[in-house]
Design a protein around this motif. Sequence first.
Motif, PDB file in Angstrom:
ATOM      1  N   SER A 331      69.054  17.666  20.756  1.00  0.00           N
ATOM      2  CA  SER A 331      69.878  17.622  19.549  1.00  0.00           C
ATOM      3  C   SER A 331      71.107  16.777  19.824  1.00  0.00           C
ATOM      4  CB  SER A 331      70.298  19.041  19.141  1.00  0.00           C
ATOM      5  OG  SER A 331      71.324  19.008  18.179  1.00  0.00           O
ATOM      6  N   ASP A 332      71.549  16.023  18.834  1.00  0.00           N
ATOM      7  CA  ASP A 332      72.779  15.248  18.988  1.00  0.00           C
ATOM      8  C   ASP A 332      74.024  16.118  18.945  1.00  0.00           C
ATOM      9  OD1 ASP A 332      71.590  12.749  19.291  1.00  0.00           O
ATOM     10  OD2 ASP A 332      71.399  12.485  17.125  1.00  0.00           O
ATOM     11  N   THR A 333      73.889  17.373  18.501  1.00  0.00           N
ATOM     12  CA  THR A 333      75.057  18.249  18.418  1.00  0.00           C
ATOM     13  C   THR A 333      75.061  19.321  19.501  1.00  0.00           C
ATOM     14  OG1 THR A 333      73.908  19.649  16.810  1.00  0.00           O
ATOM     15  CG2 THR A 333      75.316  17.888  15.943  1.00  0.00           C
ATOM     16  N   SER A 334      74.017  19.364  20.334  1.00  0.00           N
ATOM     17  CA  SER A 334      73.965  20.281  21.468  1.00  0.00           C
ATOM     18  C   SER A 334      73.526  19.471  22.678  1.00  0.00           C
ATOM     19  CB  SER A 334      72.983  21.430  21.194  1.00  0.00           C
ATOM     20  OG  SER A 334      72.966  22.332  22.283  1.00  0.00           O
ATOM     21  N   LEU A 335      74.474  19.118  23.532  1.00  0.00           N
ATOM     22  CA  LEU A 335      74.247  18.150  24.597  1.00  0.00           C
ATOM     23  C   LEU A 335      74.408  18.819  25.958  1.00  0.00           C
ATOM     24  CD1 LEU A 335      76.398  15.351  22.962  1.00  0.00           C
ATOM     25  CD2 LEU A 335      73.910  15.510  22.938  1.00  0.00           C
ATOM     26  N   ASN A 336      73.564  18.408  26.920  1.00  0.00           N
ATOM     27  CA  ASN A 336      73.492  19.111  28.193  1.00  0.00           C
ATOM     28  C   ASN A 336      73.588  18.149  29.373  1.00  0.00           C
ATOM     29  OD1 ASN A 336      72.753  21.499  26.699  1.00  0.00           O
ATOM     30  ND2 ASN A 336      70.681  20.685  26.601  1.00  0.00           N
ATOM     31  N   VAL A 337      74.256  18.588  30.424  1.00  0.00           N
ATOM     32  CA  VAL A 337      74.213  17.945  31.736  1.00  0.00           C
ATOM     33  C   VAL A 337      73.951  19.065  32.739  1.00  0.00           C
ATOM     34  CG1 VAL A 337      75.486  16.672  33.500  1.00  0.00           C
ATOM     35  CG2 VAL A 337      75.809  16.113  31.077  1.00  0.00           C
ATOM     36  N   GLU A 338      72.840  18.991  33.440  1.00  0.00           N
ATOM     37  CA  GLU A 338      72.453  20.103  34.311  1.00  0.00           C
ATOM     38  C   GLU A 338      73.337  20.223  35.543  1.00  0.00           C
ATOM     39  OE1 GLU A 338      70.520  22.505  33.673  1.00  0.00           O
ATOM     40  OE2 GLU A 338      69.892  21.679  31.755  1.00  0.00           O
ATOM     41  N   THR A 339      73.849  19.099  36.067  1.00  0.00           N
ATOM     42  CA  THR A 339      74.626  19.156  37.313  1.00  0.00           C
ATOM     43  C   THR A 339      75.724  18.110  37.315  1.00  0.00           C
ATOM     44  OG1 THR A 339      72.494  19.615  38.384  1.00  0.00           O
ATOM     45  CG2 THR A 339      74.410  19.376  39.820  1.00  0.00           C
ATOM     46  N   LEU A 340      76.867  18.469  37.893  1.00  0.00           N
ATOM     47  CA  LEU A 340      77.960  17.534  38.113  1.00  0.00           C
ATOM     48  C   LEU A 340      78.197  17.397  39.617  1.00  0.00           C
ATOM     49  CD1 LEU A 340      80.479  18.783  35.388  1.00  0.00           C
ATOM     50  CD2 LEU A 340      78.932  16.825  35.244  1.00  0.00           C
ATOM     51  N   PHE A 341      78.414  16.142  40.059  1.00  0.00           N
ATOM     52  CA  PHE A 341      78.652  15.842  41.461  1.00  0.00           C
ATOM     53  C   PHE A 341      79.990  15.124  41.612  1.00  0.00           C
ATOM     54  CE2 PHE A 341      74.071  16.030  41.022  1.00  0.00           C
ATOM     55  CZ  PHE A 341      73.625  16.613  42.200  1.00  0.00           C
ATOM     56  N   LEU A 342      80.651  15.325  42.735  1.00  0.00           N
ATOM     57  CA  LEU A 342      81.792  14.489  43.066  1.00  0.00           C
ATOM     58  C   LEU A 342      81.321  13.069  43.351  1.00  0.00           C
ATOM     59  CD1 LEU A 342      83.978  16.668  45.476  1.00  0.00           C
ATOM     60  CD2 LEU A 342      84.354  16.213  43.047  1.00  0.00           C
ATOM     61  N   SER A 343      82.221  12.112  43.163  1.00  0.00           N
ATOM     62  CA  SER A 343      81.880  10.722  43.440  1.00  0.00           C
ATOM     63  C   SER A 343      83.152   9.921  43.616  1.00  0.00           C
ATOM     64  CB  SER A 343      81.054  10.125  42.299  1.00  0.00           C
ATOM     65  OG  SER A 343      81.844  10.019  41.121  1.00  0.00           O
ATOM     66  N   LYS A 344      83.016   8.702  44.116  1.00  0.00           N
ATOM     67  CA  LYS A 344      84.167   7.807  44.214  1.00  0.00           C
ATOM     68  C   LYS A 344      84.548   7.266  42.842  1.00  0.00           C
ATOM     69  CE  LYS A 344      83.767   6.354  49.014  1.00  0.00           C
ATOM     70  NZ  LYS A 344      83.637   5.221  49.965  1.00  0.00           N
ATOM     71  N   ASN A 345      83.587   7.204  41.924  1.00  0.00           N
ATOM     72  CA  ASN A 345      83.858   6.788  40.553  1.00  0.00           C
ATOM     73  C   ASN A 345      84.071   8.006  39.666  1.00  0.00           C
ATOM     74  OD1 ASN A 345      83.547   4.040  41.066  1.00  0.00           O
ATOM     75  ND2 ASN A 345      81.353   4.106  40.692  1.00  0.00           N
ATOM     76  N   SER A 346      84.739   7.794  38.557  1.00  0.00           N
ATOM     77  CA  SER A 346      84.840   8.820  37.526  1.00  0.00           C
ATOM     78  C   SER A 346      83.850   8.482  36.432  1.00  0.00           C
ATOM     79  CB  SER A 346      86.257   8.882  36.946  1.00  0.00           C
ATOM     80  OG  SER A 346      87.164   9.339  37.916  1.00  0.00           O
ATOM     81  N   GLY A 347      82.861   9.317  36.248  1.00  0.00           N
ATOM     82  CA  GLY A 347      81.836   9.055  35.252  1.00  0.00           C
ATOM     83  C   GLY A 347      82.331   9.319  33.842  1.00  0.00           C
ATOM     84  N   ALA A 348      81.431   9.172  32.897  1.00  0.00           N
ATOM     85  CA  ALA A 348      81.807   9.362  31.498  1.00  0.00           C
ATOM     86  C   ALA A 348      80.612   9.856  30.701  1.00  0.00           C
ATOM     87  CB  ALA A 348      82.321   8.055  30.892  1.00  0.00           C
ATOM     88  N   LEU A 349      80.910  10.568  29.642  1.00  0.00           N
ATOM     89  CA  LEU A 349      79.946  10.940  28.609  1.00  0.00           C
ATOM     90  C   LEU A 349      80.507  10.408  27.300  1.00  0.00           C
ATOM     91  CD1 LEU A 349      79.479  14.648  29.755  1.00  0.00           C
ATOM     92  CD2 LEU A 349      77.973  12.728  30.295  1.00  0.00           C
ATOM     93  N   LEU A 350      79.632   9.901  26.434  1.00  0.00           N
ATOM     94  CA  LEU A 350      80.094   9.227  25.219  1.00  0.00           C
ATOM     95  C   LEU A 350      79.333   9.753  24.014  1.00  0.00           C
ATOM     96  CD1 LEU A 350      81.912   6.883  24.143  1.00  0.00           C
ATOM     97  CD2 LEU A 350      79.912   5.385  24.416  1.00  0.00           C
ATOM     98  N   ILE A 351      80.072  10.010  22.945  1.00  0.00           N
ATOM     99  CA  ILE A 351      79.491  10.526  21.705  1.00  0.00           C
ATOM    100  C   ILE A 351      79.812   9.546  20.583  1.00  0.00           C
ATOM    101  CG2 ILE A 351      79.546  12.430  20.043  1.00  0.00           C
ATOM    102  CD1 ILE A 351      80.492  14.149  22.571  1.00  0.00           C
ATOM    103  N   GLU A 352      78.811   9.229  19.772  1.00  0.00           N
ATOM    104  CA  GLU A 352      78.937   8.269  18.668  1.00  0.00           C
ATOM    105  C   GLU A 352      78.813   9.004  17.334  1.00  0.00           C
ATOM    106  OE1 GLU A 352      76.046   4.868  16.690  1.00  0.00           O
ATOM    107  OE2 GLU A 352      75.901   5.244  18.848  1.00  0.00           O
ATOM    108  N   LEU A 353      79.654   8.615  16.359  1.00  0.00           N
ATOM    109  CA  LEU A 353      79.648   9.264  15.050  1.00  0.00           C
ATOM    110  C   LEU A 353      79.493   8.250  13.930  1.00  0.00           C
ATOM    111  CD1 LEU A 353      82.145  10.794  16.875  1.00  0.00           C
ATOM    112  CD2 LEU A 353      81.755  12.413  15.013  1.00  0.00           C
ATOM    113  N   ASP A 354      78.749   8.641  12.900  1.00  0.00           N
ATOM    114  CA  ASP A 354      78.635   7.889  11.646  1.00  0.00           C
ATOM    115  C   ASP A 354      79.616   8.449  10.621  1.00  0.00           C
ATOM    116  OD1 ASP A 354      76.630   6.100  12.364  1.00  0.00           O
ATOM    117  OD2 ASP A 354      75.030   7.506  11.855  1.00  0.00           O
TER     118      ASP A 354
END
Length: 465
Positions: A331-354
């Motif tokens: 679903s576009d309104t129920s979003l999941n990430v099963e695991t988060l890891f440390l890293s040298k970079n800072s990741g991102a999650l992005l949501i788009e709206l109409d």
Amino acid sequence: MKKISIALFSLFIGNLLGCHAYDVNSLSAGVTAGGVQNLDYAREVVRNGRLPSAKAILVEAMFSEHDLAIDDIECNQTICLDGRTGMGLDNKQVQKGWVQIGMGSNINLQDFERDALDITFVMDVSGSMRWNYSNDNETPAGISLALMKDITRKLDERDTVRIITFGNRTREVLERTSGNEQNKILDKINSLDEDGATNMEAGLELAYEKAEAENNGQQKRVILFTDVQPNVGATSNSEFQDIVAAGARKDIGLTVFGVGIGLGPDLFQAMSTFKGGNAYSIPNMNSEGSFMEDDFPFAFSPIASGLRVELAAAEPATVANSYGFPGEQQSDTSLNVETLFLSKNSGALLIELDGVEAGFSLTGSLSYTDKSGDVVEQDINITQAAEQEEASLFQTMSVKRTVMLALLTESIIESLAQYEEAQEEATTILEAGISRYESQLEDIEADDSIQVERDFAADILKLMN
């Protein structure tokens, strides 16, 4: 249970997602989502003068390769999830709203102490790995041997190792051994040789069976080295997903190293999205070295699990799409990430709206489970005002960079998917995507890593032409 209130206010009075944020510097850890972590396989295929499959290109992998930290924020906890908003055109020149959830940590990389590990190496010894030429470091077998040895040399008395091989037969060639017995482990690695077919199903099942049998307080991780071309036993994505999901339910994480340039990218990706899971393509020794320098030991030490983002947009706005969330979202309104890891970079999650011509509002919640087992919950309240004369308006350059990368990656994926059936249409899609990306490079602080993606897309276009 911990509860944190979150509010993202209008762009013009400043946005804040939660009461915490992070200051980006060379020592601060970033956080990235699990799943596929790089595009090295696709890049190597292009360097070799071939077009990669569309399935070899993933937005979450693109995000993981870049530092997409939200600017000018400070963090005082292990995980900080912070947001910024923007408005701008998509690939079809339609006005969209954008919400970037940036991920960071207050952990200092120099002070980071990894978990004690119970590692089960699972090595593909089939013919396609070219074991008869394993002295050549650029074969899949040679790359796998080098990486396995380098990981072994980083272990100590806290850790344990076993080695499973699969080909025609599946064997435990090294029983559980202390990490400080490195000569013993390395001797066994050096003794590995070819054994015909590719029964990856049997190898993984034995690995999970052996890992589950131990109850020692260590972080359990299966580490798979393969070119992901099973031809005996299970071969479908769903069959392997069932195996990996069963292991994840028992808190056994999986890291997949897809080696060489004969990789099966679809199955490679499919196994990487479960709890504790990630995957790296390692097409050559440069990638092997990059993993050891940039990703070890973070790749083997998850810091949170079960990230859930629940959203509802106020009319007329609607949530249209999401980027950077590994796996198939239901679903576009129920979003999941099963695991988060440390890293040298800072990741991102992005949501788009109409439906955002007059701005947009979102409400919802965000939750995850930290390493201690505590559930952290956050409320989301986002309001983005719009200035009618502004077609493109981003609160920070980090949001704009993230949107640029997402849309260029989508252009590459769409063009590659179209290429076999409609070559002219495919090149038109990619030409437009590159043109949009180039025009935006002038408006941001375009570092070399951002410019590289323009060149990557241009190299694909050259091959198409």
